[in-house]
Write a protein that holds these residues in place. Structure first.
Motif, PDB file in Angstrom:
ATOM      1  N   GLU A 150      -6.077   4.634   9.281  1.00 49.74           N
ATOM      2  CA  GLU A 150      -7.008   3.619   8.779  1.00 49.74           C
ATOM      3  C   GLU A 150      -6.781   3.360   7.293  1.00 49.74           C
ATOM      4  O   GLU A 150      -6.777   2.204   6.833  1.00 49.74           O
ATOM      5  CB  GLU A 150      -8.443   4.068   9.033  1.00 49.74           C
ATOM      6  CG  GLU A 150      -8.838   4.044  10.511  1.00 49.74           C
ATOM      7  CD  GLU A 150     -10.240   4.572  10.726  1.00 49.74           C
ATOM      8  OE1 GLU A 150     -10.845   5.023   9.723  1.00 49.74           O
ATOM      9  OE2 GLU A 150     -10.730   4.534  11.877  1.00 49.74           O
ATOM     10  N   ASN A 151      -6.564   4.468   6.529  1.00 55.69           N
ATOM     11  CA  ASN A 151      -6.284   4.281   5.100  1.00 55.69           C
ATOM     12  C   ASN A 151      -4.990   3.516   4.877  1.00 55.69           C
ATOM     13  O   ASN A 151      -4.899   2.641   4.015  1.00 55.69           O
ATOM     14  CB  ASN A 151      -6.197   5.654   4.416  1.00 55.69           C
ATOM     15  CG  ASN A 151      -7.525   6.388   4.405  1.00 55.69           C
ATOM     16  OD1 ASN A 151      -8.576   5.746   4.319  1.00 55.69           O
ATOM     17  ND2 ASN A 151      -7.490   7.697   4.506  1.00 55.69           N
ATOM     18  N   THR A 152      -3.970   3.829   5.717  1.00 55.67           N
ATOM     19  CA  THR A 152      -2.690   3.127   5.594  1.00 55.67           C
ATOM     20  C   THR A 152      -2.846   1.658   5.955  1.00 55.67           C
ATOM     21  O   THR A 152      -2.255   0.771   5.313  1.00 55.67           O
ATOM     22  CB  THR A 152      -1.653   3.787   6.504  1.00 55.67           C
ATOM     23  OG1 THR A 152      -1.609   5.198   6.226  1.00 55.67           O
ATOM     24  CG2 THR A 152      -0.260   3.211   6.251  1.00 55.67           C
ATOM     25  N   GLN A 153      -3.647   1.383   6.997  1.00 57.92           N
ATOM     26  CA  GLN A 153      -3.888  -0.016   7.360  1.00 57.92           C
ATOM     27  C   GLN A 153      -4.617  -0.749   6.243  1.00 57.92           C
ATOM     28  O   GLN A 153      -4.324  -1.912   5.953  1.00 57.92           O
ATOM     29  CB  GLN A 153      -4.705  -0.066   8.655  1.00 57.92           C
ATOM     30  CG  GLN A 153      -3.909   0.323   9.894  1.00 57.92           C
ATOM     31  CD  GLN A 153      -4.752   0.309  11.140  1.00 57.92           C
ATOM     32  OE1 GLN A 153      -5.973   0.125  11.062  1.00 57.92           O
ATOM     33  NE2 GLN A 153      -4.118   0.509  12.286  1.00 57.92           N
ATOM     34  N   GLN A 154      -5.574  -0.025   5.597  1.00 51.47           N
ATOM     35  CA  GLN A 154      -6.281  -0.650   4.473  1.00 51.47           C
ATOM     36  C   GLN A 154      -5.318  -0.942   3.333  1.00 51.47           C
ATOM     37  O   GLN A 154      -5.350  -2.041   2.719  1.00 51.47           O
ATOM     38  CB  GLN A 154      -7.400   0.289   3.998  1.00 51.47           C
ATOM     39  CG  GLN A 154      -8.296  -0.317   2.923  1.00 51.47           C
ATOM     40  CD  GLN A 154      -9.114  -1.488   3.430  1.00 51.47           C
ATOM     41  OE1 GLN A 154      -9.445  -1.540   4.608  1.00 51.47           O
ATOM     42  NE2 GLN A 154      -9.410  -2.446   2.569  1.00 51.47           N
ATOM     43  N   LYS A 155      -4.417   0.037   3.029  1.00 54.99           N
ATOM     44  CA  LYS A 155      -3.420  -0.206   1.977  1.00 54.99           C
ATOM     45  C   LYS A 155      -2.482  -1.338   2.362  1.00 54.99           C
ATOM     46  O   LYS A 155      -2.089  -2.151   1.517  1.00 54.99           O
ATOM     47  CB  LYS A 155      -2.614   1.075   1.742  1.00 54.99           C
ATOM     48  CG  LYS A 155      -3.398   2.175   1.048  1.00 54.99           C
ATOM     49  CD  LYS A 155      -2.535   3.400   0.830  1.00 54.99           C
ATOM     50  CE  LYS A 155      -3.320   4.514   0.139  1.00 54.99           C
ATOM     51  NZ  LYS A 155      -2.484   5.722  -0.040  1.00 54.99           N
ATOM     52  N   PHE A 156      -2.141  -1.396   3.664  1.00 51.67           N
ATOM     53  CA  PHE A 156      -1.273  -2.476   4.125  1.00 51.67           C
ATOM     54  C   PHE A 156      -1.956  -3.841   3.949  1.00 51.67           C
ATOM     55  O   PHE A 156      -1.320  -4.819   3.540  1.00 51.67           O
ATOM     56  CB  PHE A 156      -0.930  -2.239   5.601  1.00 51.67           C
ATOM     57  CG  PHE A 156      -0.101  -3.332   6.215  1.00 51.67           C
ATOM     58  CD1 PHE A 156       1.224  -3.507   5.847  1.00 51.67           C
ATOM     59  CD2 PHE A 156      -0.655  -4.188   7.158  1.00 51.67           C
ATOM     60  CE1 PHE A 156       1.979  -4.522   6.408  1.00 51.67           C
ATOM     61  CE2 PHE A 156       0.094  -5.189   7.709  1.00 51.67           C
ATOM     62  CZ  PHE A 156       1.420  -5.365   7.340  1.00 51.67           C
ATOM     63  N   LYS A 157      -3.260  -3.878   4.241  1.00 52.35           N
ATOM     64  CA  LYS A 157      -3.998  -5.127   4.028  1.00 52.35           C
ATOM     65  C   LYS A 157      -4.016  -5.512   2.551  1.00 52.35           C
ATOM     66  O   LYS A 157      -3.827  -6.680   2.188  1.00 52.35           O
ATOM     67  CB  LYS A 157      -5.425  -4.977   4.559  1.00 52.35           C
ATOM     68  CG  LYS A 157      -5.512  -4.945   6.079  1.00 52.35           C
ATOM     69  CD  LYS A 157      -6.957  -4.790   6.530  1.00 52.35           C
ATOM     70  CE  LYS A 157      -7.057  -4.740   8.046  1.00 52.35           C
ATOM     71  NZ  LYS A 157      -8.460  -4.557   8.505  1.00 52.35           N
ATOM     72  N   GLU A 158      -4.239  -4.462   1.695  1.00 48.60           N
ATOM     73  CA  GLU A 158      -4.252  -4.755   0.263  1.00 48.60           C
ATOM     74  C   GLU A 158      -2.898  -5.257  -0.207  1.00 48.60           C
ATOM     75  O   GLU A 158      -2.801  -6.222  -0.983  1.00 48.60           O
ATOM     76  CB  GLU A 158      -4.638  -3.483  -0.494  1.00 48.60           C
ATOM     77  CG  GLU A 158      -6.093  -3.073  -0.276  1.00 48.60           C
ATOM     78  CD  GLU A 158      -6.418  -1.763  -0.973  1.00 48.60           C
ATOM     79  OE1 GLU A 158      -5.479  -1.191  -1.568  1.00 48.60           O
ATOM     80  OE2 GLU A 158      -7.588  -1.342  -0.934  1.00 48.60           O
ATOM     81  N   LEU A 159      -1.818  -4.595   0.275  1.00 50.61           N
ATOM     82  CA  LEU A 159      -0.472  -5.040  -0.117  1.00 50.61           C
ATOM     83  C   LEU A 159      -0.172  -6.436   0.420  1.00 50.61           C
ATOM     84  O   LEU A 159       0.472  -7.247  -0.251  1.00 50.61           O
ATOM     85  CB  LEU A 159       0.569  -4.044   0.399  1.00 50.61           C
ATOM     86  CG  LEU A 159       0.600  -2.680  -0.305  1.00 50.61           C
ATOM     87  CD1 LEU A 159       1.546  -1.735   0.418  1.00 50.61           C
ATOM     88  CD2 LEU A 159       1.036  -2.836  -1.758  1.00 50.61           C
ATOM     89  N   SER A 160      -0.650  -6.707   1.661  1.00 52.14           N
ATOM     90  CA  SER A 160      -0.461  -8.057   2.221  1.00 52.14           C
ATOM     91  C   SER A 160      -1.184  -9.089   1.365  1.00 52.14           C
ATOM     92  O   SER A 160      -0.657 -10.185   1.101  1.00 52.14           O
ATOM     93  CB  SER A 160      -0.971  -8.099   3.652  1.00 52.14           C
ATOM     94  OG  SER A 160      -0.279  -7.187   4.453  1.00 52.14           O
ATOM     95  N   GLN A 161      -2.404  -8.702   0.915  1.00 54.52           N
ATOM     96  CA  GLN A 161      -3.149  -9.618   0.046  1.00 54.52           C
ATOM     97  C   GLN A 161      -2.409  -9.833  -1.272  1.00 54.52           C
ATOM     98  O   GLN A 161      -2.322 -10.959  -1.790  1.00 54.52           O
ATOM     99  CB  GLN A 161      -4.550  -9.050  -0.211  1.00 54.52           C
ATOM    100  CG  GLN A 161      -5.470  -9.995  -0.978  1.00 54.52           C
ATOM    101  CD  GLN A 161      -5.783 -11.243  -0.190  1.00 54.52           C
ATOM    102  OE1 GLN A 161      -5.868 -11.197   1.037  1.00 54.52           O
ATOM    103  NE2 GLN A 161      -5.939 -12.371  -0.850  1.00 54.52           N
TER     104      GLN A 161
END
Length: 291
Positions: free
Chosen positions: A88-99
């Motif tokens: 979940e943390n990695t997905q959150q970081k992935f979302k942040e990086l995508s943003q």
């Protein structure tokens, strides 16, 4: 006639004693058979008790194995929860990086539009420079006529040249900024690829952990089934032992009754032997008297 009657009574008593002796022998044989059966039942009970102790020890071992497997299952569940939280943390970081990548793309697009506008400005300035050069030629032709106009034209050319240099410097700075943005965008793409690779790797690890957890659950269910079978066998063995105990108690009570009957028969035999001895004495006395 008395002697005949006594002999007849003696014969009857002897035949009755023989019958009683046969009955006693039969009862002794039955008693020995009962004792042998009781000994067999005792050996069976001992073997069942030994088997019960073995099954109890095996059941304790199985319970220990089940406890250890339960601890492993809890550990795997905690690891699964940790992996889930990490995912979940990695997905959150992935979302942040995508943003961030989206913002960078928007910023790059804005810089490209700015660069395009600057390029248009450079083209316009180049056209103006051509026009100014043509005007400079005209002014050079008119140099001898109008020195004052030439000085003014020279001032205008100097000003335009300084503006042109300023625009060139701005264009160079915009190109450097565009290069740095492109480089930053490439770095973000590399970081995004690494994050995607780590996410895929963590998904593979999570799937392996789920497979191991399912295998442990199947083993636990199998062990629970075996434990239930062993408990049912143990209950049947205990019930059979109880039945054997009841049979033993019944046999013991029957043996006691038979012993009582034997003691009573012995007393009867002793009384009959006494009567027989008394009859023999009477017979001898009667024979002596007859002689």
């Amino acid at each position: 006639s008395i002697i005949r009657r006594q002999r007849q009574e003696l014969k009857l008593l002897i035949s009755e004693l023989k019958d009683r002796d046969r009955e006693l022998n039969d009862m002794v044989a039955v008693h020995e058979r009962h004792i042998q059966a009781w000994e067999d039942d005792r050996q069976k009970i001992l073997s069942l008790a030994e088997r019960c102790s073995l099954l109890t020890s095996e059941l304790n071992e199985r319970n220990a194995i089940i406890k250890s497997l339960t601890k492993k299952l809890k550990l795997l569940e905690s690891q699964h929860n940790d992996s889930k939280i990490t995912l979940e943390n990695t997905q959150q970081k992935f979302k942040e990086l995508s943003q961030k990548v989206t913002d960078s793309s928007v910023h790059c697009q804005a810089l490209e539009e700015k660069n395009q506008s600057l390029h248009c400005s450079v083209l316009e300035l180049s056209a103006k420079t051509g026009q100014l050069q043509a005007r400079e030629q005209e002014l050079l032709r008119m140099l001898q006529v109008k020195d004052k106009a030439l000085i003014e034209t020279t001032d205008q050319i100097t000003e335009v040249t300084s503006k042109f240099k300023t625009l060139e410097n701005a264009l160079r700075a915009a190109k450097l900024e565009e290069f740095s943005r492109n480089r930053e965008q490439q770095d973000l793409k590399l970081t995004l690829n690494d994050v995607v690779f780590q996410i895929n790797k963590m998904k593979d690890v999570l799937s392996e952990k789920m497979k191991e957890s399912s295998k442990h659950q199947e083993e636990i269910s199998h062990l629970k089934h075996e434990n239930g079978c062993l408990r049912s066998e143990l209950i049947l063995a205990v019930e059979e032992a109880q039945r054997k105990d009841q049979l033993y108690q019944f046999t013991k009570s029957k043996q006691m009754r038979i012993e009582k009957e034997l003691s009573s028969l012995r007393q009867v035999c002793v009384k009959q032997q006494r009567d027989l001895h008394f009859l023999h004495v009477n017979l001898e006395s009667s024979q002596d008297s007859m002689q």
